[in-house]
Scaffold this motif. Structure first.
Motif, short mmCIF file in Angstrom:
data_model
loop_
_atom_site.label_atom_id
_atom_site.label_comp_id
_atom_site.label_asym_id
_atom_site.label_seq_id
_atom_site.Cartn_x
_atom_site.Cartn_y
_atom_site.Cartn_z
N LYS A 18 0.87 -1.18 0.00
CA LYS A 18 0.00 0.00 0.00
C LYS A 18 0.90 1.22 0.00
CE LYS A 18 -3.98 1.87 2.48
NZ LYS A 18 -4.01 2.97 1.57
N ASN A 21 0.94 7.71 1.44
CA ASN A 21 0.66 8.92 0.64
C ASN A 21 1.71 10.00 0.79
OD1 ASN A 21 -1.59 7.75 -0.36
ND2 ASN A 21 -3.01 8.74 1.06
N ARG A 388 -2.82 6.70 -5.48
CA ARG A 388 -3.06 6.32 -4.08
C ARG A 388 -3.77 4.98 -4.05
NH1 ARG A 388 -3.19 11.86 -0.89
NH2 ARG A 388 -1.90 13.01 -2.35
N GLY A 389 -3.18 4.03 -3.36
CA GLY A 389 -3.76 2.69 -3.35
C GLY A 389 -2.64 1.69 -3.13
N THR A 390 -2.72 0.58 -3.87
CA THR A 390 -1.74 -0.50 -3.70
C THR A 390 -0.97 -0.70 -5.00
OG1 THR A 390 -3.16 -1.55 -2.06
CG2 THR A 390 -1.55 -2.96 -3.16
N SER A 419 -6.73 0.69 -6.51
CA SER A 419 -7.42 1.25 -5.35
C SER A 419 -8.70 0.45 -5.10
CB SER A 419 -7.76 2.73 -5.59
OG SER A 419 -8.72 3.13 -4.65
N GLY A 420 -8.67 -0.36 -4.03
CA GLY A 420 -9.86 -1.13 -3.66
C GLY A 420 -11.00 -0.19 -3.28
N GLU A 421 -10.62 0.89 -2.61
CA GLU A 421 -11.61 1.86 -2.14
C GLU A 421 -12.41 2.45 -3.31
OE1 GLU A 421 -10.47 5.61 0.20
OE2 GLU A 421 -9.49 3.91 1.22
N GLN A 422 -11.68 2.86 -4.35
CA GLN A 422 -12.34 3.46 -5.51
C GLN A 422 -12.81 2.39 -6.50
OE1 GLN A 422 -12.60 6.83 -5.71
NE2 GLN A 422 -11.43 7.04 -3.83
N ASP A 423 -12.35 1.14 -6.29
CA ASP A 423 -12.56 0.07 -7.26
C ASP A 423 -12.02 0.51 -8.63
OD1 ASP A 423 -13.27 -2.38 -8.12
OD2 ASP A 423 -15.44 -2.09 -8.07
#
Ligand code: AHR
Length: 505
Positions: A18, A21, A388-390, A419-423
């Motif tokens: 991850k 940031n 931002r993400g993995t 980004s899992g959050e944003q898919d």
């Protein structure tokens, strides 16, 4: 030459790390017009009630800069922090020996902490280990982070700031290996001083993170012995080692210049190896991570700066290090950001040096004129926004070329962030060949029915194109050069272009 090609296989389960940031950090030094005329200009119609330029703040926010290093740089090695706090009318004018300038101290620790908040950022504070030492670093930390009830915390309260600043990241000096540094040290001198300063600082506030000074550049004659020796001293107390390096097309060989991210890659690998060697020597458990807290292109302004520093009288904020960046510099910044992200498992923080007016993505015209965005603004903004993400571990096959000083240079450099959050999955890719388009394909079957959301491109026929206050020649555009067919992304990357391919549902 055969057509350039890159073939990626990306799987959402093959994850490197991850991203922290803070890898999208930057730097403001009391140097040139960075602070005065840059972030701070009371009386300018663009400035707020505290004298901070709102147009500049807006651009900083758009860039997305989670941490800003302050107040130097070379400046910090002669900095007397007490001069920069409390009632402004009592603050002294000082000589800044690092940049042959006079410092009015009208902006200091109090003001910068407020500015950082307004910029949605946090402060990475450097302490003066050049002309000062352990006690002074402790006093500053007590002033900033101790709640109240002691001499320096109460001094902060008396200056109108009852709440501690809670600054988390602290740099133990700046470029102490450099003979130009005020209070330059040998590795033996620095190692001991940094270790003892770090030990004392962590006694005051164990929650802080400390950065031990690494080499000023990969070219330093003491690199990497400096890291091996000083980290052996500081290992128990510090969390990061700093890396600094600036790049430039000094020999006017653009193909070779675009290969300079390979040099950054090698630099990072060597520092990781050195950190791991020290860990082994110490029979340690923790990794020392990397803070690449000065990186950028810097060479356009060198001759003009030498002239100002050598032939002009002492002045308040003379315009220094005002590189005007062109399109190929923007490609290099994109390549360097890709390299940082590919090492995001160990490079946890990085600072684009610097942020405003001084080797900077944001410029303000002299005499209160408008603010504008340099070419390098855009690769930073896009990578900070979508990176931002993995970071994924890809399987990569890519065609290569040679340059005047590099072998086996990949035609296309890339990194993929999920980004899992944003898919969403974003592929950043630079076609660094100058004579032909490249084909990018990526097997993205593990992402199910992802489609192309956007393909943003930064390109220009003229590698030397620059932006100015009057005209923006280099800016991102949207293209339709990407599509997904049966789980495969197929993209066309124009020669000399930076591409941000966003995929999702
Ligand atoms: O960023 C400009 C200067 O470069 C900094 O003051 C110093 O740390 C480095 O040499």
């Amino acid at each position: 030459m055969a057509r350039a090609k890159i073939k990626l296989v990306l799987d959402r389960d093959y994850q490197l790390t991850k991203v922290d940031n803070r890898i999208f950090g930057s730097f403001i030094e009391h140097l040139g017009r960075a602070v005065y005329d840059g972030i701070y200009q009371p009386g300018n119609p663009e400035s707020d009630e505290q004298g901070f330029r709102k147009d500049v703040l807006q651009m900083v926010k758009e860039l997305g800069v989670p941490i800003v290093r302050y107040p130097g740089g070379n400046f910090v090695s002669g900095f007397r922090w007490e001069d920069s706090v409390g009632p402004r009318e009592q603050r002294p004018e000082r000589l800044d020996l690092a940049w042959r300038s006079t410092e009015s101290n009208q902006v200091g620790i109090n003001e910068f902490s407020k500015w950082a908040k307004k910029a949605d950022s946090s402060v990475m504070m450097a302490v003066n280990l050049g002309t000062r030492g352990i006690q002074d670093a402790c006093n500053l930390l007590e002033y900033c982070n101790h709640p109240s009830g002691t001499k320096y915390s109460d001094l902060r309260v008396s200056h109108g700031d009852p709440d501690p600043y809670n600054i988390k990241v602290w740099c133990l000096g700046n470029e102490m290996d450099g003979p130009w540094q005020i209070g330059h040290k040998t590795m033996e001198e620095y190692g001991r001083l940094a270790a003892e300063t770090a030990k004392a600082m962590k006694l005051i506030d164990p929650s802080i993170e400390l950065v031990s000074c690494g080499s000023s550049s990969v070219e330093m004659p003491t690199f990497p012995q400096w890291e091996a020796h000083t980290l052996t001293e500081t290992y128990d107390y510090v969390d990061y080692v700093s890396l600094h390096n600036y790049y430039g097309n000094r020999s006017q060989d653009s193909l070779d210049y675009l290969a300079c991210s390979n040099d950054m890659d090698r630099f990072i690998r060597t520092v990781i190896a050195t950190c791991d060697y020290v860990k082994a020597v110490k029979r340690g458990k923790k990794d020392i991570n990397l803070s690449f807290d000065e990186w950028n292109v810097w060479f356009h302004s060198n001759a003009a700066d030498d002239d100002i520093m050598q032939n002009h009288p002492w002045r308040h904020h003379p315009g220094l290090l005002e590189d005007v960046y062109n399109f190929e510099d923007a490609l290099v910044v994109a390549l360097l950001m890709i390299t940082l992200l590919r090492h995001a498992d160990r490079v946890r923080m990085a600072c684009l040096a610097q942020l405003v007016n001084v080797i900077a993505p944001i410029m303000t015209e002299p005499d209160g004129g408008k603010a504008w965005k340099q070419t390098i603004y855009y690769p930073f903004m896009l990578t900070s926004r979508y990176g931002r993400g993995t970071v994924l571990v890809p399987s990569v096959h890519c065609t290569t070329h040679g340059t005047s000083s590099h072998e086996d240079v990949t035609d296309v450099e890339s990194v993929a962030v999920y980004s899992g959050e944003q898919d969403e999955l974003t592929i950043f890719a630079v076609n660094r060949t100058l004579d032909g388009d490249a084909d990018l394909t990526a097997d993205i079957r593990s992402f199910g029915d992802y489609r192309v959301l956007d393909h943003i491109v930064l390109e220009n026929d003229d590698l030397k194109a620059v932006n100015s206050a009057l005209e923006e020649k280099v800016a991102p555009a949207h293209t339709t050069q990407s599509r997904v067919e049966n789980g495969e992304l197929i993209s066309l990357l124009h020669k000399a272009s930076f591409n941000v391919i966003r995929l999702g549902k």
